[in-house]
Scaffold this motif. Structure first.
Motif, mmCIF file in Angstrom:
data_model
loop_
_atom_site.group_PDB
_atom_site.id
_atom_site.type_symbol
_atom_site.label_atom_id
_atom_site.label_comp_id
_atom_site.label_asym_id
_atom_site.label_seq_id
_atom_site.Cartn_x
_atom_site.Cartn_y
_atom_site.Cartn_z
ATOM 1 N N UNK A 104 78.264 76.674 49.225
ATOM 2 C CA UNK A 104 78.650 76.430 47.832
ATOM 3 C C UNK A 104 79.512 77.583 47.321
ATOM 4 N N UNK A 105 79.098 78.803 47.617
ATOM 5 C CA UNK A 105 79.870 79.981 47.211
ATOM 6 C C UNK A 105 81.282 79.931 47.785
ATOM 7 N N UNK A 106 81.386 79.634 49.074
ATOM 8 C CA UNK A 106 82.701 79.573 49.715
ATOM 9 C C UNK A 106 83.556 78.453 49.140
ATOM 10 N N UNK A 107 82.949 77.321 48.831
ATOM 11 C CA UNK A 107 83.688 76.204 48.239
ATOM 12 C C UNK A 107 84.211 76.571 46.853
ATOM 13 N N UNK A 108 83.397 77.264 46.074
ATOM 14 C CA UNK A 108 83.831 77.679 44.731
ATOM 15 C C UNK A 108 84.968 78.687 44.801
ATOM 16 N N UNK A 109 84.859 79.649 45.700
ATOM 17 C CA UNK A 109 85.934 80.631 45.869
ATOM 18 C C UNK A 109 87.204 79.932 46.337
ATOM 19 N N UNK A 120 95.187 85.117 47.259
ATOM 20 C CA UNK A 120 94.650 85.042 48.619
ATOM 21 C C UNK A 120 93.856 86.296 48.965
ATOM 22 N N UNK A 121 94.360 87.443 48.563
ATOM 23 C CA UNK A 121 93.689 88.693 48.850
ATOM 24 C C UNK A 121 92.342 88.769 48.143
ATOM 25 N N UNK A 122 92.304 88.388 46.861
ATOM 26 C CA UNK A 122 91.044 88.396 46.112
ATOM 27 C C UNK A 122 90.037 87.416 46.717
ATOM 28 N N UNK A 123 90.520 86.267 47.134
ATOM 29 C CA UNK A 123 89.648 85.285 47.750
ATOM 30 C C UNK A 123 89.055 85.769 49.058
ATOM 31 N N UNK A 125 88.698 88.884 49.967
ATOM 32 C CA UNK A 125 87.760 89.970 49.653
ATOM 33 C C UNK A 125 86.426 89.413 49.181
ATOM 34 N N UNK A 126 86.477 88.377 48.329
ATOM 35 C CA UNK A 126 85.235 87.776 47.831
ATOM 36 C C UNK A 126 84.443 87.135 48.958
ATOM 37 N N UNK A 127 85.123 86.550 49.904
ATOM 38 C CA UNK A 127 84.436 85.868 51.001
ATOM 39 C C UNK A 127 83.891 86.817 52.048
ATOM 40 N N UNK A 128 84.444 88.011 52.118
ATOM 41 C CA UNK A 128 83.971 88.953 53.138
ATOM 42 C C UNK A 128 82.944 89.950 52.601
ATOM 43 N N UNK A 129 82.622 89.883 51.336
ATOM 44 C CA UNK A 129 81.628 90.806 50.770
ATOM 45 C C UNK A 129 80.259 90.535 51.304
#
Length: 129
Positions: A104-109, A120-123, A125-129
């Motif tokens: 769900x988190x990945x789908x929202x991001x 793309x960079x922010x996304x 970064x959010x996915x690799x945290x």
């Protein structure tokens, strides 16, 4: 005393409607995906009825669309659920519900990246945290 009788601001109504729409349309490979999306939307909706500042701050003052704001708050909710440790069988291993929250988190991001709200960079970064 009668806080439940307060009128909902239009921003809050829009955000609640988007949360409902997202949870109803969200699908995933596992039975837990729909359950998790619905549970997240219900928890967030219940909190938003009590504290209406997020919708006003994000939509009216921040210039976000109701859809993007819904994806943002849902991603934050899913991230906090995963990071809480309550969805782990043991250290470092999530249960099925934990994996559903992560999806769900990945789908929202991904939705925030698609709308252009996250670069793309922010996304990434959010996915690799």
């Amino acid at each position: 005393m009668f806080g439940f009788l307060k009128r909902q601001p239009p921003e809050n109504k829009l955000l609640l409607a988007e949360l409902k729409r997202i949870s109803e349309n969200y699908t995933g490979p596992n039975i837990f995906d729909r359950i998790v999306a619905k549970a997240a939307a219900e928890e967030i909706s219940s909190a938003m009825k009590k504290d209406q500042s997020f919708a006003k701050d994000t939509i009216s003052e921040g210039g976000w669309s109701a859809r993007d704001a819904a994806y943002l708050i849902m991603s934050e909710f899913a991230a906090s659920a995963v990071q809480s440790g309550h969805l782990h069988v043991y250290r470092g291993v999530m249960n099925d519900q934990g994996h559903a929250y992560l999806r769900l988190y990945k789908a929202c991001i991904g939705a925030l990246m698609k709308s252009g709200r996250y670069s793309d960079l922010e996304g990434v970064e959010a996915l690799t945290e």
